[in-house]
Design an enzyme around this catalytic site. Structure first.
Site, PDB file in Angstrom:
ATOM      1  N   VAL A   1      -7.958   7.555   2.971  1.00 45.49           N
ATOM      2  CA  VAL A   1      -7.611   8.919   3.377  1.00 45.49           C
ATOM      3  C   VAL A   1      -6.436   8.905   4.355  1.00 45.49           C
ATOM      4  O   VAL A   1      -5.588   9.802   4.344  1.00 45.49           O
ATOM      5  CB  VAL A   1      -8.832   9.615   4.028  1.00 45.49           C
TER       6      VAL A   1
ATOM      7  N   ARG B   1     -26.085  11.500  18.613  1.00 47.46           N
ATOM      8  CA  ARG B   1     -26.038  10.183  18.009  1.00 47.46           C
ATOM      9  C   ARG B   1     -24.646   9.580  18.231  1.00 47.46           C
ATOM     10  O   ARG B   1     -23.684  10.289  18.509  1.00 47.46           O
ATOM     11  CB  ARG B   1     -26.355  10.235  16.511  1.00 47.46           C
TER      12      ARG B   1
ATOM     13  N   ARG C   1      -5.122  -4.103  10.343  1.00 44.46           N
ATOM     14  CA  ARG C   1      -5.540  -5.477  10.058  1.00 44.46           C
ATOM     15  C   ARG C   1      -5.308  -6.391  11.257  1.00 44.46           C
ATOM     16  O   ARG C   1      -6.219  -7.083  11.716  1.00 44.46           O
ATOM     17  CB  ARG C   1      -4.774  -6.013   8.841  1.00 44.46           C
TER      18      ARG C   1
ATOM     19  N   ASP D   1       0.419   0.913   9.607  1.00 44.59           N
ATOM     20  CA  ASP D   1      -0.070   0.144  10.751  1.00 44.59           C
ATOM     21  C   ASP D   1       0.937   0.080  11.893  1.00 44.59           C
ATOM     22  O   ASP D   1       0.581  -0.297  13.016  1.00 44.59           O
ATOM     23  CB  ASP D   1      -0.417  -1.289  10.323  1.00 44.59           C
TER      24      ASP D   1
ATOM     25  N   GLY E   1       0.821  -1.207   0.000  1.00 43.81           N
ATOM     26  CA  GLY E   1       0.000   0.000   0.000  1.00 43.81           C
ATOM     27  C   GLY E   1       0.853   1.254   0.000  1.00 43.81           C
ATOM     28  O   GLY E   1       1.940   1.271   0.575  1.00 43.81           O
TER      29      GLY E   1
END
Length: 345
Positions: free
Chosen positions: A276, A166, A175, A131, A13
């Site tokens: 993003v 809300r 992951r 990550d 990525g």
């Protein structure tokens, strides 16, 4: 005497800071060592298909603040292609490439380790993943930028959540490791943080949500894409696999919002930050770290210290075997997760 030619590729990525690494490698390699550089396009596809471009100092001017990678990237796995390794070796030889600098995460560097250890290819690794889950390095570039983007999103969502009373569920990347969720959730004042390392109890999540509403504030739930309920499995939109055998994640945020709404009667909405988080301009820290990684990677090539990955340990850049760095993932310590639990609810 012919200058040594060095190959560079970026795999997996895209990630903020990749261009800073490329720039540092080329600048130091050309200016101090007189090397020539060839950039392989689209990760391992480049050396597999001999698709390359010349890299020199003019080619890397102005790329420091740019996101993405000027070389392109992909999740191509030469280990899964017929005669893939032979083709890579032959193409490197045809290009007269004497060493290859591989910038990537667990999968990309896993291939690099195999090429170095089993096939004798001169490889130096540079760790890259938002990550932050590669062992042997304290931080990977791209992580700081991703956390900053996620934190800003959470900050903005607080006002919408409170205006409409809300629940807002924010799904972030992660992951197998919840570093982005943990850092951005804590920094953004989330009321619940869910990570892959700790299976969550949906009833407890709903209890935290209900408790938050009693304070006249609306809750923010941050969930990593790989987080799983205690009595279930990964929540997926589909079960398609990439070339490294990974399912394409995303869907737990939407599932969680529906469960919360069903069980608490409170309106819930989901924001999936997705790509993003890894796009756009890298933070100052990621530019700094990526640049240092690039400088030390070309030094490893000069020293002939192949099969190694550069890593940040404390404030020092060190070299570790690529195989060791990819042998296990760096995950969130349960004690660290428990530490931030005081803010839940």
């Amino acid at each position: 005497m012919r200058a040594r030619k060095i190959g560079v590729l970026t795999g997996g990525g895209d990630c903020p800071g990749l261009n800073a690494v490329i720039r540092a490698i080329v600048r130091k390699g050309v200016q101090e060592y007189g090397y020539e550089f060839v950039g392989f396009r689209d990760g391992w596809r480049g050396p597999l298909e001999n698709d390359s471009v010349r890299l020199d100092i003019p080619a890397v001017r102005g790329i420091l603040p740019r996101g993405g990678t000027i070389l392109g990237s992909s999740r191509t796995n030469p280990l899964q292609v017929e005669n893939g390794i032979r083709r890579v070796k032959e193409n490197l030889a045809d290009e007269e490439v004497e060493a290859l600098i591989v910038i990537g995460g667990e999968d990309t560097l896993g291939v690099a380790a195999r090429l170095a250890d089993d096939y004798g290819i001169n490889v130096v690794g540079v760790p890259k993943t938002i990550d932050n889950d590669l062992s042997a390095t304290d931080y990977t570039f791209g992580f700081n930028t991703a956390v900053g983007i996620a934190t800003e999103a959470i900050d903005r969502l607080h006002t919408t959540a409170e205006s409409h009373m809300r629940v807002l569920v924010v799904e972030v990347m992660g992951r197998h490791a919840g570093w982005i969720a943990l850092h951005s959730g804590l920094a953004g004042g989330a009321n619940v943080i869910l990570i892959p390392e700790q299976r969550f109890d949906i009833e407890q999540v709903c209890a935290w949500v209900t408790s938050r509403f009693t304070s006249s504030y609306a809750p923010i739930v941050v969930v990593a894409e790989g987080a799983m309920p205690r009595d279930g499995d990964l929540v997926l939109k589909d079960e398609s696999l990439d070339s490294f055998g990974h399912v394409r994640l995303s869907g737990v945020g939407e599932w969680l919002a529906k469960q919360i709404e069903k069980r608490t009667g409170k309106e819930a909405r989901t924001t999936v930050l997705g790509h993003v988080q890894r796009g756009g301009t890298p933070s100052a820290f990621d530019r700094w770290l990526a640049t240092r990684f690039g400088l030390h990677a070309i030094e490893a090539v000069r020293d002939g210290d192949f099969g190694k990955m550069v890593a940040l340990q404390g404030t020092d850049i060190v070299r570790v075997p690529i195989a060791d760095a990819t042998a296990r993932l760096k995950t969130v310590d349960p004690a660290l997760y428990e530490e931030v639990g005081v803010f839940f609810g």
